[in-house]
Design a protein around this motif. Structure first.
Motif, short mmCIF file in Angstrom:
data_model
loop_
_atom_site.label_atom_id
_atom_site.label_comp_id
_atom_site.label_asym_id
_atom_site.label_seq_id
_atom_site.Cartn_x
_atom_site.Cartn_y
_atom_site.Cartn_z
N LYS A 184 0.84 -1.20 0.00
CA LYS A 184 0.00 0.00 0.00
C LYS A 184 0.88 1.25 0.00
N ASP A 235 -2.01 -0.93 -3.76
CA ASP A 235 -3.14 -0.02 -3.60
C ASP A 235 -2.65 1.32 -3.06
N SER A 272 -6.78 -0.34 -6.04
CA SER A 272 -7.78 0.33 -5.22
C SER A 272 -7.21 1.65 -4.70
#
Length: 265
Positions: free
Chosen positions: A2, A27, A232
């Motif tokens: 992330k 993400d 995402s």
């Protein structure tokens, strides 16, 4: 994995756009501190305090790397953040931008447009001369551009004249112009209309730096990278969510969803 990306508002989307183009296995959490925008007219201490709060938010959300997608915040708070948050790599936009400008410039004369604080800090001159002292660097602080872009830049003769008034204060002999505020790539087409220099967007090199760091981390931790069909992205915006959505969608050319307001401001 992330990635945490933050800016004083919509400007960091120019960095996010390049990250999306180059990284398909991580993400993203994007933090736009638009309620406190612009950072360029604040004190260094104020910016550092804001950045530390954002850093804590991103760490609490378990990011593996923090990207300061803001030149002013990079100039004011990069080292402060690195001292506080030692568990993750922290990447700013200035050093990548300086590296790219040196590659582009032929006559060793580089111009920089930025917020007043970034210009006053001399951070680009330090970075460029640290890489090669033979380069001359000319910086111009543009106090009006960031707020105008944050509100949604409108193409007009008046706005073009404002843009020209800043750029014309740089020496004509520069052959390369650094967009020293991540908001400025959002109006790159407008800038290209009034500039006949090579334009450097630090976002490109910054995204490459982020990719390098993530690959290094994955190798170190034994994490298997798996390509995602679509990464995402969660957006946390402290100010006007609708205005962020409007400007962001216009720049990225896609609908934005997963937009929230964080509990800190």
């Amino acid at each position: 994995m992330k990635i945490g990306v933050f800016d004083s508002g919509v400007g960091g989307l120019s960095v996010l756009k390049k990250i999306k183009e180059k990284i398909d296995f991580a993400d993203v959490i994007y933090y736009g501190d638009s309620i406190n925008s612009p950072y360029g007219n604040k004190s260094i201490e104020e910016i550092q305090e804001l950045c530390l709060k954002i850093g804590e938010f991103l760490i609490d959300n378990q990011v593996n790397i923090i990207v300061i997608a803001c030149n002013t915040a990079t100039a004011a708070a990069l080292e402060t953040l690195r001292e506080r948050f030692t568990s993750v790599p922290i990447v700013g936009v200035v050093q990548p931008g300086a590296t790219m400008a040196i590659k582009q410039s032929k006559n060793k004369k580089i111009g920089v447009i930025s917020t007043p604080l970034t210009a006053k800090s001399g951070v680009y001159e330090k970075a460029i001369k640290g890489l090669n002292p033979k380069y001359d660097v000319f910086q111009k602080g543009c106090d009006l551009l960031c707020p105008m872009i944050e509100k949604g830049w409108e193409s007009s003769e008046k706005n073009t004249e404002i843009l020209k008034s800043y750029i014309n204060q740089l020496p004509d002999e520069i052959d390369t112009l650094i967009l020293g505020c991540t908001h400025y790539p959002l109006i790159r087409e407008e800038i290209e209309k009034v500039v006949d220099k090579k334009i450097v967007d630090p976002a490109e090199e910054t995204a490459m730096h982020v990719l390098f760091e993530l690959n290094r981390l994955a190798l170190k931790k034994g994490v298997k990278k798996s390509r995602k069909e679509k990464i995402s992205i969660d957006y946390f915006i402290t100010g006007d969510v609708n205005k962020f959505k409007e400007v962001g969608e216009r720049f990225l050319g896609e609908k934005l969803s997963n937009i929230y307001q964080p509990l800190i401001g």
